[in-house]
Scaffold this active site. Structure first.
Site, PDB file in Angstrom:
ATOM      1  N   ASP A  16       0.755  -1.171   0.007  1.00 47.07           N
ATOM      2  CA  ASP A  16      -0.034  -0.105   0.123  1.00 47.07           C
ATOM      3  C   ASP A  16       0.897   1.113   0.001  1.00 47.07           C
ATOM      4  O   ASP A  16       2.195   1.307   0.232  1.00 47.07           O
ATOM      5  CB  ASP A  16      -0.876   0.002   1.194  1.00 47.07           C
ATOM      6  CG  ASP A  16      -2.102   0.778   0.864  1.00 47.07           C
ATOM      7  OD1 ASP A  16      -3.030   0.606   1.615  1.00 47.07           O
ATOM      8  OD2 ASP A  16      -2.228   1.564   0.245  1.00 47.07           O
TER       9      ASP A  16
HETATM   10  C1  GLC Z   1      -4.485   4.132  -0.438  1.00 53.01           C
HETATM   11  C2  GLC Z   1      -5.193   3.078  -0.029  1.00 53.01           C
HETATM   12  C3  GLC Z   1      -5.141   1.888  -1.015  1.00 53.01           C
HETATM   13  C4  GLC Z   1      -5.135   2.667  -2.366  1.00 53.01           C
HETATM   14  C5  GLC Z   1      -3.966   2.889  -2.610  1.00 53.01           C
HETATM   15  C6  GLC Z   1      -3.414   3.510  -3.946  1.00 53.01           C
HETATM   16  O1  GLC Z   1      -3.717   4.577   0.683  1.00 53.01           O
HETATM   17  O2  GLC Z   1      -4.846   2.517   1.194  1.00 53.01           O
HETATM   18  O3  GLC Z   1      -6.487   1.171  -0.823  1.00 53.01           O
HETATM   19  O4  GLC Z   1      -5.484   1.363  -3.347  1.00 53.01           O
HETATM   20  O5  GLC Z   1      -3.655   3.793  -1.628  1.00 53.01           O
HETATM   21  O6  GLC Z   1      -4.564   4.618  -4.032  1.00 53.01           O
END
Ligand code: GLC
Length: 752
Positions: A297
């Protein structure tokens, strides 16, 4: 004729052979040969890559906008420079046929090996056509529709140059304080598994066309168990709870063939999941056989430092890669420290190759080496996005997601010639309808509640006033206007709840309640003596206790996307008979959180049989939620009777057949979600007093009765131990069948 065909086949073989020969003659590398098996092509390409280029494939950078904390220099110029040096393997948040083609050209035509990029985006519940939030969609108990919704989202995203979505979110949670409850699968592992798999199938199909995209199982693992429901907070649960409650939906998504998976922000057993060899290698790869690739993440690799698990960026890189994690989203540490770690022998080249392999594999599988621009097609982009057919599906999905929680005196459905007073700030504001994962949804094209009702009834029958302010407070003048509007109407529709802007990441609320101003509004409207229908908009189950007895009806409308207003209007007038059932419990109060149906009996269950003192209960509220898991009413009524089982005693090899009769005792055709639960009453590890193990959504015409049958096998009767091994143990069981997790018929049986 036959002779000619033979000749043709023969000449084809000759040509293929010649191409093969030519390839090898002109030295075309295997990885560029579309006829070579993908595994051969990956192996060949890996053998040609430098460690810097391999690190580049493990580096994902955000494009034009950020969906996380901004990091160092994010200028477009710097990104293109790094891309040309082979330092970027994929982007998120670069969208559109034109923009993706531009960037792809740099990767393919201006880098040494011409490895194409992957383009990813959060297509969480729709791309251009926005569907109900995943939690609302789950309340439809319609797996086929969920799969279809995902396939439409994929088709639209793929037409806009995207190869990969960061969905489905498979996180189980029991906490409405956590804003991301809106994104998941609800509180039950059995149902959460089924809907996660359905969403993977919808997004991916067979990955052999330009209408499907890579799915991403997230957030692995147990992100939904953050303490206090506070975003990014500590997670600390046992392995027994891990295996029995939280892991099943991730596993189901792996078994459905998901190509990718995302490390979550949280720790498990004191180790950030990006650095958890137990979760990433022992469970995901070795026990479950996951062959896809992982992406962290946003910034999660680097955040191992904040967690206190890594000393610095280099240490974090080493810990992430050696745990089996792979792609680094926006920490920008793998690209900077991996080559050095390999040279120092602190990360082996075998570990690096194992991380890069699945990424290259899927780039080949998507056909991007043959045609890097196949998804970046402006013609298709114009044709596929926001079509009438897609919008119609979003409306169908929304209708089926609205939960009727209360309908005293059958105030609903209203007659189409009723004069309605629609009162509620959010009802005519598009900005609050979508949530924080709106994809590329166009707010201006959303049908808000006011639009939907006037579309349905005509504007002359719909009076509107705000009734309260955006911050949930009200004023004497707003209340006065509300009363005037209400006095001119037959029915009062009060739209309450919270804005879609509070649904999603980093939107934790310590008090997920109906705002005071809205409660005051309802109390003021009671003076009219007219029936009040509450239409609740929220991305989480709010505490409804304060208004529950003040209104005649409650329709829980969640956030339904593009067609919000039309869906709610369909249900309010009865063009759609509500069939949804909540997949999360509605707490009686904040102090009751987390409350869930699959709870445990305790040593002193609150049997309410007069023993008064020493039982597990509150002094000031009931133990039970206001509305339980699986609950949802219809405009008709259903009766359950004659529950019967095929045997009172079964062996581990037997199947138990369970039958029940369900009758539609009302005047309207309706759909009912018949649910089956079990209780393993004695086991080596205690089991919840109810576990969902089956459901069937059936249509019953007015007056019709159907026999509904379920089959229980050892699979449904087993549970996991702390090592993730299944256990099936003899002993007493109960089986329950009913309309929700509370109102059930039951039978006992014994497993020998
Ligand atoms: C965010 C979220 C994740 C998402 C990623 C890209 O922080 O936690 O669910 O897919 O970043 O946007």
């Amino acid at each position: 004729m036959k002779k000619t065909i033979c000749l043709t086949a023969f000449s084809l073989l000759m040509i293929a052979g010649k191409v093969e020969a030519q390839n090898s003659k002109v030295g075309l590398p295997i990885y560029k040969n579309p006829k070579a098996p993908i595994e051969e092509r990956v192996k060949d390409l890996l053998s040609k890559m430098t460690i810097e280029e391999k690190a580049g494939q493990l580096n994902q950078i955000s494009g034009r906008f950020l969906t996380g904390p901004s990091t160092e220099d994010s200028s477009e110029k710097k990104k293109v420079q790094d891309l040309k040096k082979g330092k970027i393997g994929s982007f998120l948040n670069i969208i559109g046929a034109k923009k993706t083609e531009e960037m792809q050209k740099v990767a393919v035509e201006q880098t040494r090996l011409g490895i194409p990029l992957l383009f990813a985006f959060d297509v969480i519940h729709g791309f251009k056509t926005i569907f109900p939030i995943p939690l609302a969609e789950a309340c439809s108990w319609d797996l086929k529709q969920a799969e279809k919704n995902a396939s439409i989202a994929a088709r639209e995203a793929a037409a806009a140059g995207l190869h990969w979505t960061f969905a489905p979110m498979c996180d189980i949670t029991n906490d409405p304080r956590w804003g991301r409850i809106m994104e998941g699968v609800g509180e039950d592992p059995y149902y959460g598994s089924l809907i996660s798999a359905a969403r993977v199938r919808g997004f991916q199909g067979n990955l052999n066309d330009t209408a499907h995209i890579l799915a991403c199982i997230k957030h692995y693992a147990v992100y939904g168990a953050v303490e206090e429901g506070r975003e990014y907070n500590l997670v600390d649960i046992s392995r027994v709870m891990l295996w029995n409650k939280y892991l099943p939906p991730y596993k189901a998504a792996v078994d459905a063939g998901a190509a990718t998976l995302m490390n979550s922000f949280n720790v498990f057993e004191g180790v950030p999941t990006s650095g958890s060899k137990y979760l990433v290698t022992d469970v995901l790869k070795n026990k479950w056989g996951f062959k896809g690739f992982l992406v962290s993440d946003w910034g999660a690799f680097g955040e191992m430092i904040n967690h206190g698990y890594a000393a610095d960026k280099k240490d974090a890189t080493q810990k992430a890669l050696n745990a089996g994690s792979m792609m680094d989203m926006e920490s920008r540490i793998v690209i900077n420290f991996l080559p050095e770690l390999v040279k120092e022998g602190r990360v082996s080249m075998a570990t690096v190759d194992a991380a890069v392999w699945p990424i290259l594999y899927y780039k080949f599988k998507l056909g991007l080496f043959e045609n890097p621009y196949k998804f970046s097609n402006e013609e298709r982009e114009k044709k596929e996005l926001f079509t009438d057919a897609n919008i119609a599906e979003a409306r169908k999905a929304g209708d089926a997601s609205i939960v009727l929680l209360k309908n005293d005196n059958v105030v609903l459905p209203i007659r189409k010639n009723s004069k309605v007073a629609l009162i509620g700030y959010y009802a005519n504001k598009n900005a609050d309808v979508l949530d924080r994962w709106p994809g590329q949804g166009d707010t201006a094209k959303v049908v808000n509640l006011y639009n939907g009702l006037t579309n349905k009834l005509g504007s002359s029958l719909v009076g509107f006033t705000d009734g309260y302010k955006d911050d949930g407070t009200t004023s004497d003048s707003l209340l006065q206007q509300a009363l005037e509007t209400a006095n001119n109407a037959d029915v009062i529709l009060v739209n309450i709840g919270i804005s879609g802007k509070l649904a999603g990441e980093c939107q934790s609320l310590a008090n997920p309640i109906i705002p005071d101003g809205q409660v005051q509004l309802i109390k003021a409207l009671q003076k009219t003596g007219k029936p009040i229908v509450a239409l609740v908009s929220a991305g989480r189950p709010l505490i409804l206790t304060q208004i529950n007895d003040l209104v005649s009806s409650i329709l829980y409308c969640w956030h339904l996307g593009t067609e919000t207003g039309n869906c709610i209007a369909d249900v309010v007038v009865g063009d759609y008979n509500p069939s949804a059932k909540t997949v999360v419990s509605f707490p009686y109060s904040v102090g009751q959180i987390p409350v869930y149906y699959n709870h445990f009996n305790t040593g002193r269950p609150n049997t309410n049989h007069g023993d008064g003192g020493f039982t597990s209960r509150f002094r000031d509220i009931p133990n039970e939620p206001l509305y339980p898991f699986g609950f949802g009413l219809s405009y008709t009524t259903f009766k359950y009777d004659s529950l019967r089982i095929s045997n009172q005693n079964i062996t581990k090899k037997d199947k138990l057949h369970v039958k029940v009769n369900v009758s539609n005792t009302g005047k309207m055709d309706g759909e009912e979600v018949v649910q089956l639960y079990i209780w393993d009453k004695t086991a080596s590890i205690i089991r919840p007093v109810k576990e969902l193990k089956g459901f069937k959504k059936i249509l019953l015409k007015a007056g019709e009765t159907k026999e509904v049958e379920f089959t229980l096998t050892d699979k449904e009767l087993s549970f996991y131990d702390a090592d993730g091994n299944t256990r099936l143990e003899a002993g007493a069981f109960k089986v329950f069948v009913g309309a929700n997790s509370r109102d059930v018929l039951e039978k006992d049986f014994t497993l020998q």
